[in-house]
Scaffold this motif. Structure first.
Motif, short mmCIF file in Angstrom:
data_model
loop_
_atom_site.label_atom_id
_atom_site.label_comp_id
_atom_site.label_asym_id
_atom_site.label_seq_id
_atom_site.Cartn_x
_atom_site.Cartn_y
_atom_site.Cartn_z
N SER A 189 0.84 -1.20 0.00
CA SER A 189 0.00 0.00 0.00
C SER A 189 0.87 1.25 0.00
O SER A 189 1.88 1.31 0.71
CB SER A 189 -0.93 0.02 1.22
OG SER A 189 -1.83 -1.07 1.20
N ILE A 190 0.47 2.22 -0.79
CA ILE A 190 1.18 3.50 -0.89
C ILE A 190 0.25 4.61 -0.43
O ILE A 190 -0.90 4.69 -0.85
CB ILE A 190 1.63 3.77 -2.33
CG1 ILE A 190 2.58 2.66 -2.82
CG2 ILE A 190 2.30 5.13 -2.46
CD1 ILE A 190 2.96 2.80 -4.29
N VAL A 191 0.76 5.49 0.44
CA VAL A 191 -0.04 6.58 0.97
C VAL A 191 0.69 7.89 0.76
O VAL A 191 1.79 8.10 1.30
CB VAL A 191 -0.34 6.40 2.48
CG1 VAL A 191 -1.22 7.54 2.99
CG2 VAL A 191 -1.00 5.05 2.74
N THR A 192 0.12 8.80 -0.03
CA THR A 192 0.67 10.15 -0.11
C THR A 192 0.13 10.96 1.07
O THR A 192 -0.99 10.72 1.52
CB THR A 192 0.30 10.85 -1.43
OG1 THR A 192 -1.11 11.13 -1.44
CG2 THR A 192 0.65 9.99 -2.64
N GLY A 193 0.92 11.90 1.56
CA GLY A 193 0.48 12.67 2.72
C GLY A 193 0.42 11.83 3.97
O GLY A 193 -0.40 12.09 4.87
N GLY A 194 1.29 10.83 4.06
CA GLY A 194 1.24 9.91 5.19
C GLY A 194 1.63 10.50 6.52
O GLY A 194 1.40 9.88 7.56
N ASP B 232 -0.44 -4.94 6.02
CA ASP B 232 0.09 -4.38 4.77
C ASP B 232 1.53 -3.90 4.96
O ASP B 232 1.91 -3.46 6.05
CB ASP B 232 -0.75 -3.17 4.31
CG ASP B 232 -2.13 -3.57 3.81
OD1 ASP B 232 -2.62 -4.64 4.23
OD2 ASP B 232 -2.71 -2.81 3.03
N THR B 233 2.30 -3.96 3.88
CA THR B 233 3.56 -3.24 3.82
C THR B 233 3.23 -1.86 3.27
O THR B 233 2.81 -1.73 2.12
CB THR B 233 4.58 -3.94 2.90
OG1 THR B 233 4.85 -5.24 3.43
CG2 THR B 233 5.87 -3.14 2.84
N VAL B 234 3.36 -0.83 4.10
CA VAL B 234 2.87 0.51 3.76
C VAL B 234 4.05 1.44 3.47
O VAL B 234 4.95 1.59 4.30
CB VAL B 234 2.00 1.10 4.89
CG1 VAL B 234 1.38 2.41 4.43
CG2 VAL B 234 0.91 0.11 5.30
N PHE B 235 4.00 2.07 2.30
CA PHE B 235 5.00 3.07 1.92
C PHE B 235 4.37 4.45 1.96
O PHE B 235 3.29 4.66 1.38
CB PHE B 235 5.52 2.81 0.50
CG PHE B 235 6.38 1.59 0.37
CD1 PHE B 235 7.76 1.69 0.48
CD2 PHE B 235 5.82 0.35 0.13
CE1 PHE B 235 8.57 0.57 0.35
CE2 PHE B 235 6.61 -0.78 0.01
CZ PHE B 235 7.99 -0.67 0.12
N SER B 236 5.01 5.38 2.62
CA SER B 236 4.59 6.78 2.55
C SER B 236 5.34 7.45 1.40
O SER B 236 6.43 7.01 1.01
CB SER B 236 4.88 7.50 3.86
OG SER B 236 6.26 7.43 4.19
N VAL B 237 4.75 8.50 0.86
CA VAL B 237 5.36 9.25 -0.24
C VAL B 237 5.33 10.72 0.12
O VAL B 237 4.28 11.25 0.48
CB VAL B 237 4.61 9.02 -1.57
CG1 VAL B 237 5.17 9.92 -2.66
CG2 VAL B 237 4.70 7.56 -1.99
N GLY B 238 6.47 11.39 0.01
CA GLY B 238 6.52 12.81 0.31
C GLY B 238 7.93 13.35 0.25
O GLY B 238 8.89 12.61 0.00
N ASN C 164 -2.65 -1.18 -3.24
CA ASN C 164 -3.50 -0.06 -2.80
C ASN C 164 -2.73 1.25 -2.94
O ASN C 164 -1.57 1.34 -2.52
CB ASN C 164 -3.93 -0.25 -1.34
CG ASN C 164 -4.63 -1.57 -1.11
OD1 ASN C 164 -5.68 -1.83 -1.68
ND2 ASN C 164 -4.04 -2.42 -0.29
N LEU C 165 -3.40 2.23 -3.51
CA LEU C 165 -2.81 3.56 -3.67
C LEU C 165 -3.78 4.58 -3.09
O LEU C 165 -4.91 4.73 -3.59
CB LEU C 165 -2.56 3.85 -5.15
CG LEU C 165 -2.05 5.24 -5.53
CD1 LEU C 165 -0.72 5.54 -4.84
CD2 LEU C 165 -1.90 5.36 -7.05
N ILE C 166 -3.37 5.24 -2.03
CA ILE C 166 -4.25 6.18 -1.32
C ILE C 166 -3.66 7.58 -1.38
O ILE C 166 -2.51 7.80 -1.00
CB ILE C 166 -4.43 5.77 0.16
CG1 ILE C 166 -5.04 4.36 0.26
CG2 ILE C 166 -5.31 6.77 0.89
CD1 ILE C 166 -4.04 3.26 0.47
N PHE C 167 -4.46 8.51 -1.86
CA PHE C 167 -4.05 9.91 -1.94
C PHE C 167 -4.66 10.69 -0.78
O PHE C 167 -5.87 10.96 -0.77
CB PHE C 167 -4.50 10.52 -3.28
CG PHE C 167 -3.81 9.93 -4.48
CD1 PHE C 167 -2.54 10.35 -4.83
CD2 PHE C 167 -4.43 8.97 -5.25
CE1 PHE C 167 -1.89 9.82 -5.94
CE2 PHE C 167 -3.80 8.43 -6.38
CZ PHE C 167 -2.53 8.85 -6.72
#
Length: 241
Positions: free
Chosen positions: A11-16, A33-39, A72-75
């Motif tokens: 799972s990728i989360v922008t604004g994490g 989940d293996t969760v990656f933040s993006v920023g 999963n891609l969450i904005f």
């Protein structure tokens, strides 16, 4: 024989790092989940450092993922500033760039969730015209990607939160706070929503339980958007016909 190894969802989360984004990451990580933040910030573990305002930011995301498929891609990012062009680019265009850039990296049953606002369906005095325009645009974008990516098994849904209690503002929204009391008075469910409420909705939309739900714009506001404004005004002013 032991149970077959089951791949953990990516799972990728922008604004994490935000109030809602951090809760989404917590909920998804808690289920495995293996969760990656993006920023833009510098973090070590499971973080992809990039500026989503860049035209090629999706390339850095792909590089950070390696050969991993995106489940999963969450904005959940939000632009905070006064530049309307920058606002439109970060709030709307960046999502287009990232989704289209990752199109061939989604797993068969992937889920995209976009966080918008009730400003997509109503006018909030405290927000700008650009804020309202971009949030309305996210609804159309959700429908577009639901149809465009549907044949690949990828779903896309949008969440429209109302004013929430988040880790970043919980000291303001105390139980005795008059703004909180007002919101609770006019909301049918008689309480304010929280970042965890949104995170739980995201978790559902990123699960097999929502495998037939796509292209939907879901207001999570305790039923407030269902109440006629005149009824609210009459109740608060105690005026009757």
């Amino acid at each position: 024989m032991g149970q077959p190894h089951q791949k953990l969802p990516i799972s990728i989360v922008t604004g994490g790092r935000g109030g809602i984004g951090s809760q989404i990451m917590r909920v998804l990580a808690a289920r495995g989940d293996t969760v990656f933040s993006v920023g833009r910030s510098r973090r070590k573990a499971n973080h992809i450092q990039t500026d989503i305002g860049l035209q090629n930011c999706y390339e850095e995301i792909l590089q950070g993922l390696g050969k991993k498929k995106v489940d999963n891609l969450i904005f959940s990012h939000r632009y905070r500033g006064s530049d309307s062009e920058r606002d439109s680019d970060i709030s709307l265009n960046a999502i287009i760039r990232i989704v289209e850039g990752l199109e061939n990296s989604f797993s068969r049953d992937a889920s995209i969730v976009i966080l918008s606002s009730v400003a997509a369906i109503s006018v909030l005095d405290v927000q700008s015209s650009t804020y309202h325009a971009t949030r309305a645009g996210l609804e159309g974008l959700t429908r577009f990607f639901a149809v465009r990516l549907g044949p690949k098994g990828v779903r896309c849904n949008c969440i429209l939160p109302s004013t929430l209690i988040k880790p970043t503002n919980k000291k303001f929204f105390t139980k005795s706070n008059p703004v909180r009391k007002l919101i609770e008075e006019i909301t049918p469910i008689s309480r304010m929503g929280t970042a965890t409420d949104i995170a739980n909705a995201v978790e559902f939309l990123c699960s097999n339980h929502a495998s037939y739900i796509t292209g939907q714009n879901i207001a999570i506001d305790g039923g407030l958007s269902l109440v006629n404004p005149e009824s609210i005004a009459r109740r608060l002013s105690d005026l009757q016909h």
